[in-house]
Write an enzyme that holds these catalytic residues in place. Sequence first.
Site, mmCIF file in Angstrom:
data_model
loop_
_atom_site.group_PDB
_atom_site.id
_atom_site.type_symbol
_atom_site.label_atom_id
_atom_site.label_comp_id
_atom_site.label_asym_id
_atom_site.label_seq_id
_atom_site.Cartn_x
_atom_site.Cartn_y
_atom_site.Cartn_z
ATOM 1 N N GLY A 187 0.748 -1.109 -0.270
ATOM 2 C CA GLY A 187 0.007 -0.182 0.082
ATOM 3 C C GLY A 187 0.696 1.244 0.129
ATOM 4 O O GLY A 187 0.171 2.152 -0.047
ATOM 5 N N SER A 188 2.219 1.092 0.107
ATOM 6 C CA SER A 188 2.991 2.242 0.340
ATOM 7 C C SER A 188 3.625 2.652 -1.122
ATOM 8 O O SER A 188 4.361 1.811 -1.776
ATOM 9 C CB SER A 188 4.185 2.215 1.416
#
Length: 209
Positions: A12-13
């Site tokens: 998700g980063s």
Amino acid sequence: MTLKIEFQFDFGSPNAYLAEVAIPGIEQRTGAKFEYVPVLLGGIYKATGNMSPFDSLRGIKNKPEYQALETQRFIRRHNVTKFRQNPFFPVNTLMLMRGAVAAQFEGVFEFYFRAAYHHMWEEPKKMDDLEIFRKAFIASGLDIDRLIARAQQDDVKKRLIELTSDAVNRGAFGSPTFFVGKEMFFGKDQLRDVEESILEQTRPVARTA
């Protein structure tokens, strides 16, 4: 003793994606090999009281614009050509990260990892939607239903929790986090220091007569 070098990531980063693009160059220049360690960024934030830049930068004048400028500089410096902002960001990555651990257990991690990053940050999709998740990985040629079933088993869930807790206990507060031996580095912009630390810690010690 072989120097242990870790790349702790959460799909998700976006910064973890960008950082990973630069890792092969560091490996080539230093002869080192990074260990890819899946962690749950939401769990790290909860344990440390931290929050994502998406939340922490909201309402601050000039800082989000500067962060975007720094991202563009990084993209140019490392010739990142495939990155696209995910319009569904932030995406809940619990399913993706459990899948990463399951893929490690099943010996298909590299294949899974590349497909996951492709569908998150190259051809971005809403990867916390189960059907979209399934179709994306099927299109990439993975037996994703087998991995989904594996990801629901207790040993996978336990392993992801252990890796996340270990990261926090060692000082992590976000992603990407790097460990070079016992030295911790946070963020894509610390990769130069990561490389320098690898070289320092692997440099032969001169012997005195």
